[in-house]
Motif scaffolding. Structure first.
Motif, PDB file in Angstrom:
ATOM      1  N   MET A   1     -13.076  25.856 -15.018  1.00 58.56           N
ATOM      2  CA  MET A   1     -12.613  25.582 -16.361  1.00 58.56           C
ATOM      3  C   MET A   1     -12.291  24.104 -16.476  1.00 58.56           C
ATOM      4  SD  MET A   1      -9.492  27.368 -18.362  1.00 58.56           S
ATOM      5  CE  MET A   1      -7.996  26.503 -17.980  1.00 58.56           C
ATOM      6  N   ALA A   2     -12.935  23.379 -17.328  1.00 58.43           N
ATOM      7  CA  ALA A   2     -12.683  21.962 -17.533  1.00 58.43           C
ATOM      8  C   ALA A   2     -11.460  21.795 -18.404  1.00 58.43           C
ATOM      9  CB  ALA A   2     -13.883  21.290 -18.187  1.00 58.43           C
ATOM     10  N   ASP A   3     -10.639  20.821 -18.053  1.00 59.76           N
ATOM     11  CA  ASP A   3      -9.507  20.588 -18.932  1.00 59.76           C
ATOM     12  C   ASP A   3      -9.875  19.548 -19.974  1.00 59.76           C
ATOM     13  OD1 ASP A   3      -8.813  17.966 -18.157  1.00 59.76           O
ATOM     14  OD2 ASP A   3      -7.368  18.633 -16.679  1.00 59.76           O
ATOM     15  N   ARG A   4      -9.100  19.521 -21.047  1.00 59.63           N
ATOM     16  CA  ARG A   4      -9.442  18.674 -22.186  1.00 59.63           C
ATOM     17  C   ARG A   4      -9.292  17.196 -21.883  1.00 59.63           C
ATOM     18  NH1 ARG A   4      -5.567  21.429 -26.344  1.00 59.63           N
ATOM     19  NH2 ARG A   4      -4.275  20.809 -24.618  1.00 59.63           N
ATOM     20  N   GLY A   6     -10.430  15.619 -19.317  1.00 59.21           N
ATOM     21  CA  GLY A   6     -11.571  15.088 -18.585  1.00 59.21           C
ATOM     22  C   GLY A   6     -11.247  14.746 -17.151  1.00 59.21           C
ATOM     23  N   HIS A   7     -10.101  15.206 -16.652  1.00 57.19           N
ATOM     24  CA  HIS A   7      -9.674  14.885 -15.294  1.00 57.19           C
ATOM     25  C   HIS A   7      -9.916  16.025 -14.316  1.00 57.19           C
ATOM     26  CE1 HIS A   7      -7.820  11.299 -16.863  1.00 57.19           C
ATOM     27  NE2 HIS A   7      -7.050  12.001 -17.668  1.00 57.19           N
ATOM     28  N   ASP A   8     -10.725  17.018 -14.700  1.00 57.92           N
ATOM     29  CA  ASP A   8     -10.872  18.211 -13.878  1.00 57.92           C
ATOM     30  C   ASP A   8     -11.551  17.961 -12.537  1.00 57.92           C
ATOM     31  OD1 ASP A   8     -13.159  17.697 -15.386  1.00 57.92           O
ATOM     32  OD2 ASP A   8     -13.808  19.784 -15.307  1.00 57.92           O
ATOM     33  N   ASP A   9     -12.229  16.839 -12.346  1.00 54.62           N
ATOM     34  CA  ASP A   9     -12.876  16.569 -11.070  1.00 54.62           C
ATOM     35  C   ASP A   9     -12.097  15.560 -10.230  1.00 54.62           C
ATOM     36  OD1 ASP A   9     -13.375  14.453 -12.775  1.00 54.62           O
ATOM     37  OD2 ASP A   9     -15.433  14.159 -12.121  1.00 54.62           O
ATOM     38  N   MET A  10     -10.930  15.117 -10.696  1.00 59.14           N
ATOM     39  CA  MET A  10     -10.131  14.138  -9.958  1.00 59.14           C
ATOM     40  C   MET A  10      -9.401  14.798  -8.807  1.00 59.14           C
ATOM     41  SD  MET A  10      -8.430  11.662 -12.706  1.00 59.14           S
ATOM     42  CE  MET A  10      -9.180  10.072 -12.803  1.00 59.14           C
ATOM     43  N   ARG A  11      -9.164  14.021  -7.769  1.00 55.24           N
ATOM     44  CA  ARG A  11      -8.408  14.454  -6.607  1.00 55.24           C
ATOM     45  C   ARG A  11      -7.453  13.328  -6.226  1.00 55.24           C
ATOM     46  NH1 ARG A  11     -10.540  18.331  -8.086  1.00 55.24           N
ATOM     47  NH2 ARG A  11     -11.972  19.741  -7.046  1.00 55.24           N
ATOM     48  N   HIS A  27      -7.022  18.381  -9.308  1.00 54.17           N
ATOM     49  CA  HIS A  27      -6.713  17.799 -10.616  1.00 54.17           C
ATOM     50  C   HIS A  27      -5.444  18.372 -11.230  1.00 54.17           C
ATOM     51  CE1 HIS A  27      -8.703  21.505 -11.880  1.00 54.17           C
ATOM     52  NE2 HIS A  27      -8.055  21.363 -13.015  1.00 54.17           N
ATOM     53  N   ASP A  28      -5.030  19.559 -10.767  1.00 53.26           N
ATOM     54  CA  ASP A  28      -3.822  20.197 -11.274  1.00 53.26           C
ATOM     55  C   ASP A  28      -2.578  19.780 -10.500  1.00 53.26           C
ATOM     56  OD1 ASP A  28      -4.456  21.435  -8.901  1.00 53.26           O
ATOM     57  OD2 ASP A  28      -4.628  23.448  -9.761  1.00 53.26           O
ATOM     58  N   GLY A  29      -2.749  18.936  -9.472  1.00 51.60           N
ATOM     59  CA  GLY A  29      -1.627  18.470  -8.679  1.00 51.60           C
ATOM     60  C   GLY A  29      -1.227  19.410  -7.562  1.00 51.60           C
ATOM     61  N   ILE A  52       4.974  16.041   6.128  1.00 50.98           N
ATOM     62  CA  ILE A  52       4.043  16.795   5.289  1.00 50.98           C
ATOM     63  C   ILE A  52       4.421  16.654   3.825  1.00 50.98           C
ATOM     64  CG2 ILE A  52       3.293  19.136   4.685  1.00 50.98           C
ATOM     65  CD1 ILE A  52       3.410  19.732   7.745  1.00 50.98           C
ATOM     66  N   VAL A  53       5.708  16.792   3.527  1.00 52.50           N
ATOM     67  CA  VAL A  53       6.168  16.628   2.142  1.00 52.50           C
ATOM     68  C   VAL A  53       5.842  15.226   1.644  1.00 52.50           C
ATOM     69  CG1 VAL A  53       8.225  16.519   0.673  1.00 52.50           C
ATOM     70  CG2 VAL A  53       7.936  18.418   2.276  1.00 52.50           C
ATOM     71  N   LEU A  54       6.062  14.208   2.479  1.00 53.83           N
ATOM     72  CA  LEU A  54       5.743  12.834   2.080  1.00 53.83           C
ATOM     73  C   LEU A  54       4.249  12.661   1.786  1.00 53.83           C
ATOM     74  CD1 LEU A  54       7.966  10.799   4.571  1.00 53.83           C
ATOM     75  CD2 LEU A  54       8.317  11.077   2.103  1.00 53.83           C
ATOM     76  N   ALA A  55       3.401  13.252   2.612  1.00 53.98           N
ATOM     77  CA  ALA A  55       1.959  13.139   2.396  1.00 53.98           C
ATOM     78  C   ALA A  55       1.539  13.829   1.099  1.00 53.98           C
ATOM     79  CB  ALA A  55       1.188  13.725   3.579  1.00 53.98           C
ATOM     80  N   VAL A  56       2.099  15.008   0.826  1.00 50.14           N
ATOM     81  CA  VAL A  56       1.758  15.731  -0.405  1.00 50.14           C
ATOM     82  C   VAL A  56       2.232  14.946  -1.619  1.00 50.14           C
ATOM     83  CG1 VAL A  56       2.185  17.831  -1.743  1.00 50.14           C
ATOM     84  CG2 VAL A  56       1.695  17.992   0.698  1.00 50.14           C
ATOM     85  N   ARG A  57       3.435  14.415  -1.550  1.00 49.50           N
ATOM     86  CA  ARG A  57       3.945  13.624  -2.680  1.00 49.50           C
ATOM     87  C   ARG A  57       3.105  12.365  -2.894  1.00 49.50           C
ATOM     88  NH1 ARG A  57      10.443  14.292  -1.815  1.00 49.50           N
ATOM     89  NH2 ARG A  57      10.556  16.409  -2.640  1.00 49.50           N
ATOM     90  N   ALA A  58       2.671  11.743  -1.812  1.00 50.20           N
ATOM     91  CA  ALA A  58       1.814  10.563  -1.940  1.00 50.20           C
ATOM     92  C   ALA A  58       0.495  10.927  -2.613  1.00 50.20           C
ATOM     93  CB  ALA A  58       1.567   9.932  -0.565  1.00 50.20           C
ATOM     94  N   ALA A  59      -0.050  12.084  -2.264  1.00 49.11           N
ATOM     95  CA  ALA A  59      -1.295  12.538  -2.891  1.00 49.11           C
ATOM     96  C   ALA A  59      -1.088  12.817  -4.375  1.00 49.11           C
ATOM     97  CB  ALA A  59      -1.820  13.788  -2.182  1.00 49.11           C
ATOM     98  N   GLN A  60       0.040  13.411  -4.704  1.00 49.14           N
ATOM     99  CA  GLN A  60       0.333  13.680  -6.116  1.00 49.14           C
ATOM    100  C   GLN A  60       0.512  12.380  -6.895  1.00 49.14           C
ATOM    101  OE1 GLN A  60       3.676  16.254  -5.307  1.00 49.14           O
ATOM    102  NE2 GLN A  60       2.477  18.101  -5.754  1.00 49.14           N
TER     103      GLN A  60
END
Length: 121
Positions: A1-4, A6-11, A27-29, A52-60
């Protein structure tokens, strides 16, 4: 499902512990992948969970930087309560931290047993 937006393919990608822990969010975080270098298992369970929490937050944060907020409030998909979603994400983060602590505790115990076998030879 594409979001409106246009960020649905972002990581987003993030690292911690000098690159020994890396995380990727969609794309959903939400967390899509977690990579642990075997050397990071030498950390205690509390320190590993923290990294691990730091890495996930950095990715977000990386994902948010890519999207750019432009000073605007993020637009939630239809039917999604942003406050409920944030609450759920907080719950998932706490659960993941507890799960990682149990995992690293188990790994610590296994390593101690293996070290005991090697020393007993």
């Amino acid at each position: 499902m594409a979001d409106r937006s246009g960020h649905d393919d972002m990581r987003g990608a993030g690292e911690a512990a000098a690159g020994l822990v890396s995380a990727e969010v969609g794309h959903d975080g939400l967390l899509e992948a977690l990579h642990l270098n075997p050397r990071v298992l030498r950390l205690g369970s509390h320190d590993l969970a923290e990294q691990i929490v730091l890495a996930v937050r950095a990715a977000q944060r990386d994902l948010l930087d890519q999207i750019g907020d432009g000073g605007e409030e993020p637009i939630a998909p239809e039917g999604v309560d942003p406050e409920a979603l944030m609450g759920r994400l907080d719950e998932l983060e706490l659960r993941a931290e507890h799960d990682f602590e149990r995992l690293t505790s188990s790994l610590d115990e296994t390593l101690r047993r293996l070290e005991g076998r090697v020393e007993g030879r």
